[in-house]
Each structure stands twice: as C-alpha cells, then as structure tokens.
Design a protein around this motif. Structure first.
Motif, PDB file in Angstrom:
ATOM      1  N   GLY A  94       0.773  -1.229   0.000  1.00  0.00           N
ATOM      2  CA  GLY A  94       0.000   0.000   0.000  1.00  0.00           C
ATOM      3  C   GLY A  94       0.804   1.278   0.000  1.00  0.00           C
ATOM      4  O   GLY A  94       0.240   2.368  -0.110  1.00  0.00           O
ATOM      5  N   GLY A  95       2.108   1.155   0.129  1.00  0.00           N
ATOM      6  CA  GLY A  95       2.923   2.363   0.096  1.00  0.00           C
ATOM      7  C   GLY A  95       2.952   2.980  -1.285  1.00  0.00           C
ATOM      8  O   GLY A  95       2.457   2.406  -2.261  1.00  0.00           O
ATOM      9  N   GLY A  96       3.531   4.155  -1.367  1.00  0.00           N
ATOM     10  CA  GLY A  96       3.622   4.824  -2.655  1.00  0.00           C
ATOM     11  C   GLY A  96       4.082   6.254  -2.493  1.00  0.00           C
ATOM     12  O   GLY A  96       4.520   6.666  -1.413  1.00  0.00           O
ATOM     13  N   LEU A 148      -3.064   7.637   1.942  1.00  0.00           N
ATOM     14  CA  LEU A 148      -2.681   6.279   1.585  1.00  0.00           C
ATOM     15  C   LEU A 148      -3.253   5.345   2.637  1.00  0.00           C
ATOM     16  O   LEU A 148      -3.472   5.746   3.792  1.00  0.00           O
ATOM     17  N   ARG A 149      -3.458   4.091   2.252  1.00  0.00           N
ATOM     18  CA  ARG A 149      -3.820   3.074   3.229  1.00  0.00           C
ATOM     19  C   ARG A 149      -2.861   1.906   3.101  1.00  0.00           C
ATOM     20  O   ARG A 149      -2.769   1.270   2.041  1.00  0.00           O
ATOM     21  N   LEU A 150      -2.165   1.652   4.168  1.00  0.00           N
ATOM     22  CA  LEU A 150      -1.251   0.525   4.226  1.00  0.00           C
ATOM     23  C   LEU A 150      -1.978  -0.702   4.750  1.00  0.00           C
ATOM     24  O   LEU A 150      -2.869  -0.598   5.594  1.00  0.00           O
ATOM     25  N   SER A 151      -1.571  -1.851   4.236  1.00  0.00           N
ATOM     26  CA  SER A 151      -2.129  -3.117   4.689  1.00  0.00           C
ATOM     27  C   SER A 151      -1.005  -4.033   5.138  1.00  0.00           C
ATOM     28  O   SER A 151       0.099  -3.985   4.597  1.00  0.00           O
ATOM     29  N   CYS A 152      -1.310  -4.877   6.100  1.00  0.00           N
ATOM     30  CA  CYS A 152      -0.359  -5.867   6.577  1.00  0.00           C
ATOM     31  C   CYS A 152      -1.124  -7.174   6.754  1.00  0.00           C
ATOM     32  O   CYS A 152      -1.992  -7.268   7.623  1.00  0.00           O
ATOM     33  N   VAL A 153      -0.791  -8.144   5.925  1.00  0.00           N
ATOM     34  CA  VAL A 153      -1.448  -9.437   6.003  1.00  0.00           C
ATOM     35  C   VAL A 153      -0.586 -10.388   6.820  1.00  0.00           C
ATOM     36  O   VAL A 153       0.609 -10.556   6.548  1.00  0.00           O
ATOM     37  N   ALA A 154      -1.199 -11.006   7.806  1.00  0.00           N
ATOM     38  CA  ALA A 154      -0.498 -11.961   8.657  1.00  0.00           C
ATOM     39  C   ALA A 154      -0.847 -13.378   8.231  1.00  0.00           C
ATOM     40  O   ALA A 154      -2.000 -13.684   7.950  1.00  0.00           O
ATOM     41  N   SER A 155       0.146 -14.226   8.188  1.00  0.00           N
ATOM     42  CA  SER A 155      -0.082 -15.626   7.850  1.00  0.00           C
ATOM     43  C   SER A 155       0.796 -16.491   8.748  1.00  0.00           C
ATOM     44  O   SER A 155       1.716 -16.006   9.410  1.00  0.00           O
ATOM     45  N   THR A 166       6.400   7.912   0.417  1.00  0.00           N
ATOM     46  CA  THR A 166       7.110   9.133   0.074  1.00  0.00           C
ATOM     47  C   THR A 166       6.097  10.246  -0.148  1.00  0.00           C
ATOM     48  O   THR A 166       5.187  10.101  -0.963  1.00  0.00           O
ATOM     49  N   VAL A 167       6.255  11.327   0.597  1.00  0.00           N
ATOM     50  CA  VAL A 167       5.342  12.460   0.493  1.00  0.00           C
ATOM     51  C   VAL A 167       6.125  13.665   0.008  1.00  0.00           C
ATOM     52  O   VAL A 167       7.079  14.101   0.648  1.00  0.00           O
TER      53      VAL A 167
END
Length: 125
Positions: free
Chosen positions: A8-10, A18-25, A122-123
């Motif tokens: 989700g970065g950029g 922005l919306r960051l996501s973190c998927v746990a497995s 990066t902003v």
C-alpha cells in the motif's frame, strides 16, 4: 511463527492519503498485539500506531488525528489509513506483531516483535 507482508505504500503529494495493509499468515491462532512503525534514512525507529489489548490503541503524537489503525480479524489484516500526509511522514513503514496482549507502543514495536519487509511511503511538498 507469523509472517507479515505489508503493501500500500507509494508516492503522494502533501495533503494526500494512503492506506497501508499488513497481512499476517502462519501461526495466527494465538493473540498478537500489532502495530506500525516507521524509519527514515538516518533516523531512529518511530512508533506510529499500535493496537493491543482491550482499549489499548496508541498513536504517536505526530500522527494523531491524521492516521487511523484498524484490523480485520476475518482477513488477518492490519491497516493504517493515513490522511493529510506531510513530507515528514516520508519513511519505510513496517508492520510489527508481538504475541500477547500488550498495551504500550514500545512493547509492541520493539526488537522482540516480528516485523515485515516494509513498504515505502514518500510524500512530496
């Protein structure tokens, strides 16, 4: 063991979102406290937001009112919604997880926690 993968970065302009996501497995059947921290080149790690035990949601003063941490347990995903971004928010953002019901941010994003590979934000002004 739990694996964490951020996305989700950029690159955005100041004022953007922005919306960051973190998927746990992996071994996710145990209770984990989770959070986000960031690190810019030449700077120390900075806790951004954490969500731990009941009622234990914490934000860094620098992001209060602009960032929101949330989680979708059904999707095993942690989010960081970022609004009104500033150039000083530029950093690599990491997801962190620590087994147990922790409250203090330092306990959740410290060296004893698992972390993902990071996603760059990066902003520009």
């Amino acid at each position: 063991q739990v694996q964490l993968v951020e996305s989700g970065g950029g690159s955005v302009q100041a004022g953007g979102s922005l919306r960051l996501s973190c998927v746990a497995s992996g071994d996710i059947n145990r209770k984990y406290s989770m959070g986000w921290f960031r690190q810019a080149p030449g700077k120390e790690r900075e806790g951004v937001a954490t969500i731990g035990g009941v009622g234990c949601t914490r934000y860094a003063e620098s992001v209060k009112g602009r960032f929101t941490i949330s989680q979708d347990n059904a999707k095993n995903t942690l989010y960081l919604s970022m609004f009104s971004l500033k150039p000083e928010d530029t950093a690599m953002y990491y997801c962190a997880a620590r087994m147990g019901s922790w409250c203090d941010m330092s306990n959740i994003i410290g060296n004893l926690s698992l972390r993902g590979q990071g996603t760059q934000v990066t902003v520009s002004s």
